[in-house]
Scaffold this motif. Structure first.
Motif, PDB file in Angstrom:
ATOM      1  N   LEU A   1       0.801  -1.347  -0.007  1.00 28.04           N
ATOM      2  CA  LEU A   1      -0.099  -0.067  -0.010  1.00 28.04           C
ATOM      3  C   LEU A   1       1.015   1.288  -0.183  1.00 28.04           C
ATOM      4  O   LEU A   1       0.795   2.107  -0.856  1.00 28.04           O
ATOM      5  N   GLY A   2       2.134   1.198   1.143  1.00 28.59           N
ATOM      6  CA  GLY A   2       2.888   2.438   0.781  1.00 28.59           C
ATOM      7  C   GLY A   2       3.319   2.601  -0.412  1.00 28.59           C
ATOM      8  O   GLY A   2       3.677   3.890  -0.846  1.00 28.59           O
ATOM      9  N   GLU A   3       3.844   1.614  -1.017  1.00 21.70           N
ATOM     10  CA  GLU A   3       4.653   1.769  -2.305  1.00 21.70           C
ATOM     11  C   GLU A   3       3.746   2.321  -3.406  1.00 21.70           C
ATOM     12  O   GLU A   3       4.053   3.279  -4.194  1.00 21.70           O
ATOM     13  N   LYS A   4       2.648   1.892  -3.418  1.00 20.34           N
ATOM     14  CA  LYS A   4       1.393   2.184  -4.411  1.00 20.34           C
ATOM     15  C   LYS A   4       1.020   3.560  -4.221  1.00 20.34           C
ATOM     16  O   LYS A   4       0.888   4.473  -5.328  1.00 20.34           O
ATOM     17  N   HIS A   5       0.819   4.034  -2.937  1.00 18.83           N
ATOM     18  CA  HIS A   5       0.176   5.315  -2.597  1.00 18.83           C
ATOM     19  C   HIS A   5       1.294   6.455  -2.018  1.00 18.83           C
ATOM     20  O   HIS A   5       0.793   7.459  -1.705  1.00 18.83           O
ATOM     21  N   ASP A   6       2.567   6.116  -2.225  1.00 21.09           N
ATOM     22  CA  ASP A   6       3.629   6.965  -1.601  1.00 21.09           C
ATOM     23  C   ASP A   6       3.328   7.457  -0.276  1.00 21.09           C
ATOM     24  O   ASP A   6       3.378   8.645   0.129  1.00 21.09           O
ATOM     25  N   MET A   7       2.909   6.499   0.623  1.00 17.07           N
ATOM     26  CA  MET A   7       2.562   6.771   2.063  1.00 17.07           C
ATOM     27  C   MET A   7       3.977   7.217   2.782  1.00 17.07           C
ATOM     28  O   MET A   7       5.026   6.636   2.599  1.00 17.07           O
ATOM     29  N   VAL A   8       3.524   8.038   3.901  1.00 15.04           N
ATOM     30  CA  VAL A   8       4.666   8.572   4.711  1.00 15.04           C
ATOM     31  C   VAL A   8       4.146   7.975   6.050  1.00 15.04           C
ATOM     32  O   VAL A   8       5.041   7.765   6.733  1.00 15.04           O
ATOM     33  N   THR A   9       2.898   7.906   6.388  1.00 13.80           N
ATOM     34  CA  THR A   9       2.446   7.937   7.707  1.00 13.80           C
ATOM     35  C   THR A   9       1.286   6.872   7.828  1.00 13.80           C
ATOM     36  O   THR A   9       0.696   6.638   6.871  1.00 13.80           O
ATOM     37  N   ILE A  10       0.830   6.385   9.026  1.00 16.54           N
ATOM     38  CA  ILE A  10      -0.125   5.803   9.192  1.00 16.54           C
ATOM     39  C   ILE A  10      -1.285   6.412   8.868  1.00 16.54           C
ATOM     40  O   ILE A  10      -2.451   5.830   8.322  1.00 16.54           O
ATOM     41  N   GLY A  11      -1.172   7.719   9.320  1.00 20.00           N
ATOM     42  CA  GLY A  11      -2.313   8.596   8.690  1.00 20.00           C
ATOM     43  C   GLY A  11      -2.797   8.687   7.349  1.00 20.00           C
ATOM     44  O   GLY A  11      -3.990   8.797   6.884  1.00 20.00           O
ATOM     45  N   ASP A  12      -1.743   8.181   6.411  1.00 19.36           N
ATOM     46  CA  ASP A  12      -1.999   8.276   5.091  1.00 19.36           C
ATOM     47  C   ASP A  12      -2.845   6.879   4.794  1.00 19.36           C
ATOM     48  O   ASP A  12      -3.765   6.893   3.928  1.00 19.36           O
ATOM     49  N   PHE A  13      -2.680   5.967   5.592  1.00 15.47           N
ATOM     50  CA  PHE A  13      -3.591   4.708   5.345  1.00 15.47           C
ATOM     51  C   PHE A  13      -4.805   5.007   6.118  1.00 15.47           C
ATOM     52  O   PHE A  13      -5.831   4.543   5.332  1.00 15.47           O
TER      53      PHE A  13
END
Length: 483
Positions: A103-115
């Protein structure tokens, strides 16, 4: 414990060590050009540093000082706390870590808040940030206390002065270097701390004598039960499993490292390795505490000082210096990681969504560094309020688990979790856990025994009640049933 001359020398070495780390952070800061560089090390970290940074964040001041003290006071039964951490770590690696990385790789996440924002909508960022700040400020404060204890013994500073000084030194270092500096310093710290702990264990084991002699010493003190692995109350194990264990699933510093790795394979290999290294180190540390009491005969001391007393008992002064550096490496490798985890939430989940689209990396970098300062001030206040290592750790993790564990895990694996259910669950779990803590644990119940169950019930109840009225707008790969 140390003579005046030895304290002076230790003080000089510690100060020099901090200046070295500061200089390294300033050097690395020249390579930090983007927001991702500062918060997730540019997503380019290779296998060796990723393993050691996972190890460095897994083993902190509470592990080395707190676990050793627990072993000294309560015996081998405390190993179940470490076994609980191993169990939750294996669950995390087996079922959750890969999905987080994808998920992080697909959406360029930085924090749990992004999820949580992807899963439950943008309104989910606020309770997510609050849960992370409450937890990580407490855990960062715990590292300040650990360093203050070192400074108290080495250069005679009071605990309060030491907390303030460690806050200042770590804040300045982290301010400049960000996650990129943290991870590369962890490569050094992880090596020093792991080697140092096992060297200490081997020396103590050789000097402690055989098991029968230790058993006789324990009997003479009326503490035979302390040599049994079953000398611990089940409720105590459950508290640690639900707090420190459950916290592994919602540790933002771990999520950020999954995303900082240069590939899925690097992330998973690094995390699996750290789980078992961390377990071995924790087991060894607790065993040292037990052997120090019943094998080395160290008694009638302040239990919080057992690490220092043991080191001074088995080593000459030059090796004592090495072990103090190993201890500092252990504490610092966690402290700056926790800084980054909480400060990233402020900039990524509170500030960035409200910025104008034309504001670039320079502005984000400046705000990221300002967030580090803000987090450090909050952590300083908690360190001065609760200057006990393990208590700080458990208190902080209880808040995080109560607020986020249920919404995150249900959000990953149950499509029926609605936005209203997830957000309500976050707020209710967090508020109840914080309130229970400030109320002084009514009825003798730990906050996690109240906050987590209420969070789960709230999520289920509200989700079932709102499923018919809510239209979910979630990508298919965000929610997958666990088969």
């Amino acid at each position: 414990m140390f003579s005046g001359q030895e304290k002076l020398l230790l003080g000089v070495i510690i100060i020099a060590y901090f200046f070295f780390l500061f200089g390294f952070s300033v050097f690395i800061s020249r390579r930090i050009k983007t927001y991702d560089d500062y918060n997730v090390a540019g997503r380019t970290v290779s296998i060796f540093p990723i393993i050691l940074t996972f190890v460095g964040t897994a083993i902190g001041g509470a592990t080395l000082l707190g676990f050793m003290e627990n072993g000294f006071l309560f015996g081998m039964g405390q190993q179940w706390l470490n076994i609980g951490l191993l169990f939750t770590g294996v669950l995390m690696a087996s079922f959750v870590a890969k999905k987080i990385r994808q998920l992080g790789e697909k959406h360029d996440m930085v924090t749990i808040g992004d999820f949580t924002a992807l899963r439950y909508g943008e309104k989910a960022r606020i309770p997510t940030v609050i849960s992370i700040l409450v937890a990580y400020c407490a855990i960062t404060g715990m590292q300040f206390v650990a360093i203050a204890t070192i400074l108290n013994l080495t250069i005679g500073l009071s605990l309060t002065t030491g907390i303030v000084l460690s806050w200042l030194m770590l804040t300045v270092k982290t301010y400049f270097g960000g996650m990129m500096s943290v991870i590369w310093q962890d490569a050094v710290h992880g090596t020093i701390q792991t080697v140092g702990v096992f060297v200490l264990f081997v020396v103590v084991l050789m000097m402690a004598g055989d098991w029968s002699a230790m058993a006789e010493n324990a009997r003479s003190l009326g503490e035979s039960g302390n040599l049994s692995l079953f000398g611990i109350a089940p409720s105590e194990v459950l508290i640690y499993v639900l707090t420190i264990g459950g916290y592994q699933f919602v540790r933002q510093d771990l999520w950020q490292r999954y995303w900082a790795a240069n590939s899925m394979k690097t992330a998973m290999t690094g995390y699996w390795t750290s789980i078992f290294v961390g377990f071995l180190v924790g087991a060894v540390v607790m065993a040292i505490g037990v052997m120090a009491k019943y094998g080395l005969g160290i008694q009638n001391i302040d239990s919080a000082l057992i690490f220092y007393e043991t080191v001074a008992h088995v080593f000459t002064f030059p090796m004592v210096v090495v072990m103090i550096i190993a201890l500092l490496a252990t504490v610092i490798s966690c402290a700056d990681s926790f800084f980054m985890a909480s400060s990233s939430s402020i900039i990524n989940d509170l500030i960035r969504p409200r910025m104008k689209g034309n504001e670039g990396n320079k502005v984000l970098l400046r705000y990221s560094r300002m967030s580090v300062v803000l987090v450090s001030v909050l952590a300083l206040g908690l360190a001065l309020y609760i200057p006990q290592l393990v208590q700080l750790w458990v208190t902080g993790t209880a808040m995080l688990v109560s607020g986020l564990l249920a919404p995150v895990l249900f959000g990953l694996y149950w499509k029926g979790a609605t936005r209203t259910g997830g957000i309500t669950s976050m707020w209710v779990g967090l508020v109840i856990a914080v309130g229970w803590q400030f109320a002084g644990h009514p009825f003798g119940l730990h906050p996690v025994f109240i906050g987590l169950p209420v969070s789960i019930v709230t999520l289920l109840g509200v989700s079932f009640a709102t499923q018919a009225s809510e239209t979910e707008d979630i990508e298919d790969d965000t929610v997958t049933k666990l088969v």
